[in-house]
Design a protein around this motif. Structure first.
Motif, mmCIF file in Angstrom:
data_model
loop_
_atom_site.group_PDB
_atom_site.id
_atom_site.type_symbol
_atom_site.label_atom_id
_atom_site.label_comp_id
_atom_site.label_asym_id
_atom_site.label_seq_id
_atom_site.Cartn_x
_atom_site.Cartn_y
_atom_site.Cartn_z
ATOM 1 N N ILE A 38 -2.746 10.836 -1.502
ATOM 2 C CA ILE A 38 -3.098 9.637 -2.269
ATOM 3 C C ILE A 38 -2.911 8.425 -1.370
ATOM 4 N N ASP A 39 -3.997 7.684 -1.144
ATOM 5 C CA ASP A 39 -3.969 6.432 -0.393
ATOM 6 C C ASP A 39 -4.296 5.305 -1.368
ATOM 7 N N TRP A 40 -3.311 4.537 -1.701
ATOM 8 C CA TRP A 40 -3.555 3.411 -2.604
ATOM 9 C C TRP A 40 -3.287 2.109 -1.859
ATOM 10 N N TRP A 88 -9.350 6.967 -3.138
ATOM 11 C CA TRP A 88 -7.907 6.969 -2.971
ATOM 12 C C TRP A 88 -7.286 8.370 -3.057
ATOM 13 N N SER A 99 0.856 -1.187 0.000
ATOM 14 C CA SER A 99 0.000 0.000 0.000
ATOM 15 C C SER A 99 0.893 1.239 0.000
#
Length: 843
Positions: free
Chosen positions: A835-837, A801, A249
């Motif tokens: 950005i959270d992926w 995201w 992640s």
């Protein structure tokens, strides 16, 4: 190393081998199972709670807790798991990841929080994870939500009752923490269990980044018995998050703002079979609002964990920070920026073996590494040479110096003074440019802790800690310092019928400088009214007593007044020692009492905390200014006294240390918190501090040699507070208010911090140009201004995201958040993308 230390190491090694053998043997004894008990923060069992065991976002087993709160889940496969536990009126809880082998027996006890209040699990109060209501000391947890938009801990710590933060300038400047009236050196700072302070407890929060900091736990009160010397007033414990997803992640944050500020942060985390990993890097730079005050900091961090079995884990963490900042000095005193910089290089590393040997016996072997290097450089002298033309070499010790512009200094007490203040010493008086000052603090620590659940209502803890400390001032005349300290720890904590909780603990510490010290601690917490529904829904009463000590800092050791006078015996130093009863450097100490009430209202929707505290600080280190030191050597001529003063400045000895101060600090902490539905959480607090100096070197001894400086007849403590006054930079009234809200895609955080006027010194003794060198000294009482610091931050979720983050600090541009002489950073803001992926979301 001594025979005793060698024997201890052999014992620890043998014990470690036994633990590993038992761990691997027990892993083969039965089918895979995850079991535990679900309770609330008061220790009451929670029946009917839903418990789900997840693996790779999929539920692999379900259970409902029995009437005693117990549950058991079985799976025949190995892998990484986490639990999700929910119950009516409680906040859904998701546990950290753990590895489970095919035949492992894993215990995971769960403590649920009420949906509208925050009652965290804390470690610093007892040494083992314990719900806050079951402890007797005061602990506050700064949560990940409160840190999410922050770049440092400076403003976040202002939201802690009883804690006061002082930053000598703008972003990146020297920052100190005062807890319940204690000195700034009286706090231990831990990063993943590693003692991150300088030798003697000093810690600069200014350049510490929030990168890879999951939360901060602040324990208020002496904690020497658990963590050794330096935890004289409190402990700040920071923890690093670890990877949780079954795939990599990525978190990226990038923002920019006024004063040429920008920040970028990248984090990569995840798990793979028995391994969990996290790596993070950030870069922040800003110009600040003053000349020559640019600041930058780069931070790297990593956290690696490996599960040997479901009950035995290896973990290693590292935090590495490099920063540099301009040091323009106290701008309001000079109106000229000094040409100086300060740089830091800090490494904090930990390695731990954690083993649940049996369901009731837990062991932890730990190694911590600290490497700190601070470098201050003065590149050129700044200001105006007065008298003109007298500052260049050769060295005569009769030349002039460099002064700032003519200024008028006005304190919060209304007193003012005008003149030109000494900024830099000249070459004619022995100073050289560029000049450099360095301070190195290295530490290796080894510890063992074992905790045994003797009965479900009694836990015992034993521990041993050894520290190998080395410190130096390179390029100075002082030899390196070596300290070898060790400590034995024992404690018990438990409860009677989940209503009366108690702690009894003690430590025996051996310091290479001072010998043996002891640190007892004891307390209780009792529910006078058990949690229930209704207007008055619970009442908890608590009391705690503790004693603490700390080591003097490295600079205190090098610049000891006793040592200096002893080395100058031929000039009357021994006579002064006897006349003024000056002793060798000793350990500062604190004896602390606290007691209070926690009252819940409206079915525990609102919680009010009220705590009374009383600290007695003895053998505190006080500082004698360089202008006063020559007076202590009566055999010197005036010319020799001037030469000595210049020499001390050249060596960095602007003040010498002596254990001569004693003061008491008592007061009241109160805070209230509660939720409005599930979307808004409110919290506020107020602290009253009544601190009075009971003994002062300036009052008791210096007046025998020379009168105190005065302002219109008012005595002034130029370097330290006078007897009967308040300790410097500890305001009697402080408070805070915070509001967190989350509605659909919008999240907002409002934080306010307030402080009244406080006593201080402008430290300009002997530094005014003209016939009266003390003309710029102002009275100490209420010298620093009151302030109100208001910050607002928020986030808007564009996609699952992608979000927009923004943070604005000091909305009212209060110029007096910093002490007198240091203008605070005006209203400043940052905005950018996040950005959270791959962040884990439950199905």
């Amino acid at each position: 190393m001594s025979v005793a230390h060698s024997g201890v190491r052999k014992f620890l090694a043998a014990h470690l081998l036994c633990v590993l053998f038992v761990a691997f043997s027990s892993s083969l004894s039965s089918a895979a199972s995850v079991h535990g008990i679900v309770t609330d923060a008061s220790g009451a069992r929670v029946p009917g709670a839903k418990v789900a065991l997840f693996s790779k976002q999929t539920i692999v087993a379900n259970a409902v807790t029995a009437s005693d709160g117990s549950f058991q889940l079985t799976t025949g496969t190995s892998g990484r798991y986490f639990l999700v536990v929910s119950a009516p009126n409680f906040r859904q809880l998701q546990t950290p990841d753990f590895y489970g082998g095919k035949f492992d027996l894993i215990e995971r006890n769960v403590v649920l929080e009420l949906a509208w209040v925050r009652e965290s699990i804390v470690v610093t109060a007892t040494g083992t994870p314990t719900p806050q209501p079951q402890t007797s000391s005061s602990t506050t947890v700064v949560s990940p939500v409160e840190l999410s938009l922050r770049t440092s801990l400076v403003d976040a710590l202002r939201q802690v009752p009883g804690a006061f933060v002082v930053q000598d300038g703008q972003r990146g400047a020297q920052t100190s923490l005062f807890i319940r009236g204690g000195d700034s050196d009286d706090n231990m700072v831990l990063i993943d269990g590693v003692d991150a302070g300088d030798l003697g407890g000093g810690f600069d929060f200014g350049p510490l980044s929030t990168t890879a900091v999951e939360n901060a736990e602040v324990n208020r009160g002496p904690d020497t018995n658990l963590y050794g010397g330096d935890a004289d007033s409190g402990v700040v414990s920071l923890t690093t998050p670890h990877g949780t997803t079954s795939f990599p992640s990525v978190l990226f944050q990038g923002d920019a703002g006024n004063f040429n500020t920008s920040r970028e942060q990248l984090e990569l985390a995840g798990t793979w079979n028995k391994l969990d990993y996290l790596g993070a890097f950030s870069w922040l730079q800003t110009a600040n609002a003053l000349p020559r005050d640019e600041y930058h900091v780069a931070t790297s961090a990593a956290n690696l964990g490996y599960a040997l079995t479901g009950t035995t884990q290896l973990r290693a963490t590292i935090h590495y920070g490099v920063d540099g900042t301009g040091v323009p000095n106290a701008w309001d005193f000079y109106q000229v920026a000094d040409d100086a910089t300060e740089k830091d290089q800090n490494i904090f590393m930990s390695a731990a073996l954690d083993n649940q040997t049996t369901p009731g016996f837990h062991n932890k072997f730990f190694y911590g590494l600290t490497r700190k290097r601070e470098q201050y450089d003065q590149w050129t002298p700044e200001g105006t040479c007065l008298p003109a033309g007298t500052c260049a070499g050769p060295v005569t010790y009769t030349g002039g110096n460099y002064y700032g512009l003519p200024v008028t200094i006005t304190g919060a007490n209304g007193y003012s003074a005008s003149g030109q203040a000494l900024l830099d010493y000249s070459q004619a008086n022995g100073e050289t440019y560029p000049n450099s000052y360095q301070l190195v603090s290295n530490r290796d620590q080894y510890s063992y802790q074992g905790d045994l659940t003797i009965t479900p209502h009694l836990i015992g803890l034993i521990g041993f800690r050894y520290e190998d400390e080395r410190g130096a001032e390179p390029n100075s005349s002082y030899p390196p310092a070596f300290r070898n300290n060790y400590e034995y720890v024992a404690s018990v904590h438990g409860d009677f019928k989940n209503r009366f909780f108690y702690t009894a603990a003690g430590g025996i510490e051996h310091y290479s400088l001072f010998g043996v010290q002891t640190s007892p601690r004891g307390g209780f917490s009792v529910y006078a009214l058990r949690p229930r529904k209704g207007v008055f829904s619970s009442t908890r009463v608590f009391f705690n007593y503790a004693e603490g000590v700390r080591e003097p800092s490295l600079t205190d050791q090098f610049y000891s007044l006793y040592g200096f006078l002893e080395q100058n015996a031929q000039n009357g130093g021994l006579t002064t020692i006897q006349q003024l009863h000056i002793g060798q450097l000793a350990t500062p100490e604190n004896r602390a009492y606290e007691g209070g009430v926690e009252q819940s209202f409206l079915s525990q929707h609102i919680v009010l905390h009220t705590t009374l505290f009383h600290n007695e600080f003895g053998r505190q280190i006080e500082y004698v200014g360089v202008e006063q030191v020559p007076l202590l050597l009566p055999s010197l001529t005036p010319a020799q006294q001037t030469q000595l003063e210049t020499f001390l400045v050249y060596e960095g000895a602007y003040e010498l240390s002596v254990n001569s101060e004693a003061y008491r600090a008592m007061g009241l902490e109160t805070s209230v918190e509660g939720g409005i539905s599930h979307n808004i959480f409110l919290r506020g607090g107020y602290t009253y501090l009544d601190a009075v100096v009971q003994r002062s070197f300036a009052n008791d001894y210096l007046t025998l040699l020379a009168p105190l400086p005065t302002y219109n007849g008012i005595p002034i403590g130029a370097d330290s507070p006078l007897q009967g006054a308040r300790p410097f930079r500890r305001p009697p009234h402080t408070g805070f208010l915070s509001a967190n809200f989350a509605v659909k895609r919008i999240t907002g955080i409002l934080n306010c911090a307030f402080a009244s006027r406080s006593d201080d010194s402008d430290f300009l003794e002997g530094e005014a140009y003209g016939s009266n060198p003390n003309a710029l000294l102002l009275p100490n009482r209420n010298l620093d201004f009151a302030y109100a610091d208001i910050d607002l931050g928020g986030s808007f979720q564009l996609l699952n995201w992608l979000s927009i983050d923004a943070q604005a600090d000091n909305l009212v541009s209060d110029q007096h958040i910093a002490p007198i002489g240091y203008p605070s950073l005006p209203m400043n803001y940052r905005a950018g993308l996040r950005i959270d992926w791959g962040i884990r979301h439950l199905p």
